[in-house]
Design an enzyme around this catalytic site. Structure first.
Site, short mmCIF file in Angstrom:
data_model
loop_
_atom_site.label_atom_id
_atom_site.label_comp_id
_atom_site.label_asym_id
_atom_site.label_seq_id
_atom_site.Cartn_x
_atom_site.Cartn_y
_atom_site.Cartn_z
N CYS A 16 0.95 -1.21 -0.05
CA CYS A 16 0.01 -0.11 -0.03
C CYS A 16 0.80 1.29 0.03
CB CYS A 16 -0.84 -0.17 1.19
SG CYS A 16 -2.17 -1.32 1.29
N ASN B 220 -0.09 5.40 9.42
CA ASN B 220 1.00 5.30 8.34
C ASN B 220 1.62 6.48 8.57
OD1 ASN B 220 -1.13 3.74 6.13
ND2 ASN B 220 0.48 2.81 6.96
N TYR C 43 -14.49 2.62 4.42
CA TYR C 43 -15.45 1.48 4.35
C TYR C 43 -16.94 1.97 4.82
CZ TYR C 43 -12.01 -1.79 2.35
OH TYR C 43 -10.92 -2.20 1.67
#
Length: 276
Positions: free
Chosen positions: A157, A188, A220
């Site tokens: 990713c 991150n 999501y």
């Protein structure tokens, strides 16, 4: 309000208010019960964090700071693909029968390549250039190796870093192809902020800015109520990062060499289901 909170709030609102919904369409990710995991998404998001003035930990929810660093060290320092070497269970869903994630992440950083100056893996090449060629515009890592994608448990990713030094300050651009925004965004950001601090300390430099480029930033469907709950909270002041002053070698850092002072985030008890 911390800059990290401000950016996080703006990004979440952008995704929720302006993002494209793939509801009803065909998607790869699934929830644990087998249901399709749909998203609202924005393509092409760019954020800048000035690490010289603030450590970018959000306060709207608690960051699992030590686990965050542990994963970054697993990738960048240990250059490992063995999930048994991680404290968290984040990677278990992508492990193979040998308990590894295949030729992904840390594995790629540990592969040695030949240069005019000798053989280096990608991390050691960065350290060499920061010490010997700090003006270089070629200080880059990239773990999105097309030849090995078939052997990876998960395509990377966050896949590339481009480093630059100006006036004795180390900055970097982090490129990320995809980000599950609720669980992964600040995770991150803080990982790569710590990485920049480590590389700067090991190279006799100060930290500059972290520029985070996200191609597909998404929330999501089952995470939307949780994000909306966070957006109703009042942000708190940014914490201060303390780094053990006795450690200057990149490979000697441990998670215990870092601490956040004055970090008083909101509690976050709602479990986050991860789509895979």
């Amino acid at each position: 309000m911390s800059t990290a909170d401000k950016i996080f709030i703006e990004n979440c609102r952008d995704i929720l208010e302006n993002g494209f919904s793939d509801a009803g369409g065909k998607v790869r990710p699934r929830w644990a019960d087998g249901s399709p995991a749909h998203t609202k998404r924005v393509f092409g998001m760019v954020n800048r964090y000035d690490l010289a003035t603030e450590f970018p930990a959000v306060t709207l929810r608690r960051l699992a700071f030590k686990n965050c660093i542990d994963e970054m060290l697993w990738i960048w320092q240990k250059k490992s693909n063995k999930i048994s070497e991680l404290k968290s269970k984040v990677w278990d869903a992508w492990a193979d029968e040998n308990g590894t994630i295949g030729k992904a992440y840390g594995y790629q950083l540990g592969v040695k390549h030949r240069y005019a100056e000798g053989e280096f893996d990608q991390v050691d090449r960065v350290l060499y250039d920061l010490r010997h060629n700090p003006a270089s515009r070629r200080i880059i890592t990239n773990i999105y190796n097309h030849a090995d994608l078939h052997a990876m448990g998960l395509y990377p990713c966050a896949y590339s870093m481009t480093f630059g030094v100006q006036n004795g300050r180390l900055s970097a651009v982090l490129n990320q192809r995809s980000q599950d925004f609720l669980p992964a965004n600040n995770w991150n950001v803080c990982q790569y902020a710590i990485l920049l601090h480590m590389l700067a300390r090991a190279s006799g430099l100060h930290v500059g800015s972290l520029v985070h480029v996200i191609a597909d930033a998404h929330i999501y469907d089952r995470h939307i109520p949780i994000v909306e709950e966070l957006l109703r909270r009042e942000p708190r002041p940014a914490p201060l990062l303390h780094i053990n002053p006795g450690v200057t070698d990149f490979y000697s850092f441990t998670a215990d060499d870092f601490a956040l002072e004055g970090y008083e985030p909101h509690p976050f008890a709602t479990p986050i289901e991860i789509a895979v």
